[in-house]
Design a protein around this motif. Structure first.
Motif, PDB file in Angstrom:
ATOM      1  N   MET A   1     -14.174  11.747 -17.211  1.00  0.00           N
ATOM      2  CA  MET A   1     -13.819  13.043 -17.753  1.00  0.00           C
ATOM      3  C   MET A   1     -14.645  14.116 -17.042  1.00  0.00           C
ATOM      4  N   SER A   2     -14.034  15.223 -16.791  1.00  0.00           N
ATOM      5  CA  SER A   2     -14.678  16.296 -16.050  1.00  0.00           C
ATOM      6  C   SER A   2     -15.613  17.101 -16.958  1.00  0.00           C
ATOM      7  N   LEU A   3     -16.750  17.425 -16.414  1.00  0.00           N
ATOM      8  CA  LEU A   3     -17.724  18.228 -17.161  1.00  0.00           C
ATOM      9  C   LEU A   3     -17.157  19.611 -17.478  1.00  0.00           C
ATOM     10  N   GLY A   4     -16.393  20.163 -16.550  1.00  0.00           N
ATOM     11  CA  GLY A   4     -15.768  21.475 -16.773  1.00  0.00           C
ATOM     12  C   GLY A   4     -14.796  21.464 -17.939  1.00  0.00           C
ATOM     13  N   TRP A   5     -13.951  20.426 -17.992  1.00  0.00           N
ATOM     14  CA  TRP A   5     -12.995  20.332 -19.105  1.00  0.00           C
ATOM     15  C   TRP A   5     -13.721  20.127 -20.434  1.00  0.00           C
ATOM     16  N   MET A   6     -14.776  19.313 -20.420  1.00  0.00           N
ATOM     17  CA  MET A   6     -15.537  19.101 -21.658  1.00  0.00           C
ATOM     18  C   MET A   6     -16.190  20.393 -22.121  1.00  0.00           C
ATOM     19  N   ALA A   7     -16.691  21.191 -21.181  1.00  0.00           N
ATOM     20  CA  ALA A   7     -17.294  22.479 -21.540  1.00  0.00           C
ATOM     21  C   ALA A   7     -16.249  23.430 -22.109  1.00  0.00           C
ATOM     22  N   LEU A   8     -15.054  23.434 -21.518  1.00  0.00           N
ATOM     23  CA  LEU A   8     -13.982  24.299 -22.016  1.00  0.00           C
ATOM     24  C   LEU A   8     -13.574  23.919 -23.440  1.00  0.00           C
ATOM     25  N   VAL A   9     -13.369  22.647 -23.675  1.00  0.00           N
ATOM     26  CA  VAL A   9     -13.000  22.194 -25.021  1.00  0.00           C
ATOM     27  C   VAL A   9     -14.136  22.482 -26.003  1.00  0.00           C
ATOM     28  N   GLY A  10     -15.370  22.264 -25.592  1.00  0.00           N
ATOM     29  CA  GLY A  10     -16.517  22.567 -26.448  1.00  0.00           C
ATOM     30  C   GLY A  10     -16.606  24.045 -26.787  1.00  0.00           C
ATOM     31  N   ALA A  11     -16.297  24.897 -25.811  1.00  0.00           N
ATOM     32  CA  ALA A  11     -16.308  26.340 -26.072  1.00  0.00           C
ATOM     33  C   ALA A  11     -15.228  26.724 -27.074  1.00  0.00           C
ATOM     34  N   PHE A  12     -14.041  26.128 -26.927  1.00  0.00           N
ATOM     35  CA  PHE A  12     -12.976  26.392 -27.896  1.00  0.00           C
ATOM     36  C   PHE A  12     -13.392  25.976 -29.300  1.00  0.00           C
ATOM     37  N   MET A  46      -3.167  19.201 -10.930  1.00  0.00           N
ATOM     38  CA  MET A  46      -3.865  20.487 -11.064  1.00  0.00           C
ATOM     39  C   MET A  46      -5.184  20.338 -11.801  1.00  0.00           C
ATOM     40  N   ALA A  47      -5.308  19.312 -12.618  1.00  0.00           N
ATOM     41  CA  ALA A  47      -6.534  19.089 -13.387  1.00  0.00           C
ATOM     42  C   ALA A  47      -7.530  18.352 -12.508  1.00  0.00           C
ATOM     43  N   SER A  48      -8.695  18.936 -12.331  1.00  0.00           N
ATOM     44  CA  SER A  48      -9.703  18.282 -11.499  1.00  0.00           C
ATOM     45  C   SER A  48     -10.458  17.261 -12.322  1.00  0.00           C
ATOM     46  N   GLY A  49     -10.895  16.251 -11.662  1.00  0.00           N
ATOM     47  CA  GLY A  49     -11.661  15.225 -12.335  1.00  0.00           C
ATOM     48  C   GLY A  49     -11.645  13.957 -11.507  1.00  0.00           C
ATOM     49  N   PRO A  50     -12.555  13.046 -11.778  1.00  0.00           N
ATOM     50  CA  PRO A  50     -12.594  11.807 -10.998  1.00  0.00           C
ATOM     51  C   PRO A  50     -11.375  10.944 -11.280  1.00  0.00           C
ATOM     52  N   GLY A  51     -10.827  10.381 -10.248  1.00  0.00           N
ATOM     53  CA  GLY A  51      -9.697   9.466 -10.413  1.00  0.00           C
ATOM     54  C   GLY A  51      -8.359  10.139 -10.521  1.00  0.00           C
ATOM     55  N   MET A  52      -8.315  11.437 -10.355  1.00  0.00           N
ATOM     56  CA  MET A  52      -7.020  12.106 -10.489  1.00  0.00           C
ATOM     57  C   MET A  52      -6.491  12.503  -9.143  1.00  0.00           C
TER      58      MET A  52
END
Length: 52
Positions: A1-12, A46-52
């Motif tokens: 899971m991408s750190l950026g996506w986790m930060a975005l969801v956490g901010a929401f 379009m979603a960045s992350g490992p394995g994508m």
């Protein structure tokens, strides 16, 4: 899971908990997360992350 996506969801989630209008905040965050989920499902490249 991408750190950026986790930060975005956490901010929401943090915004949802801190805003004074609970019902509006809950629905707004739910809609925003659903839109992101549909976007990732339709264009996974379009979603960045490992394995994508």
């Amino acid at each position: 899971m991408s750190l950026g996506w986790m930060a975005l969801v956490g901010a929401f989630i943090a915004l949802e908990k801190m805003l004074p209008w609970k019902r509006l905040a809950n629905r707004s965050v739910a809609i925003a997360l659903a839109v992101i989920a549909v976007g990732v499902a339709l264009a996974p490249g379009m979603a960045s992350g490992p394995g994508m």
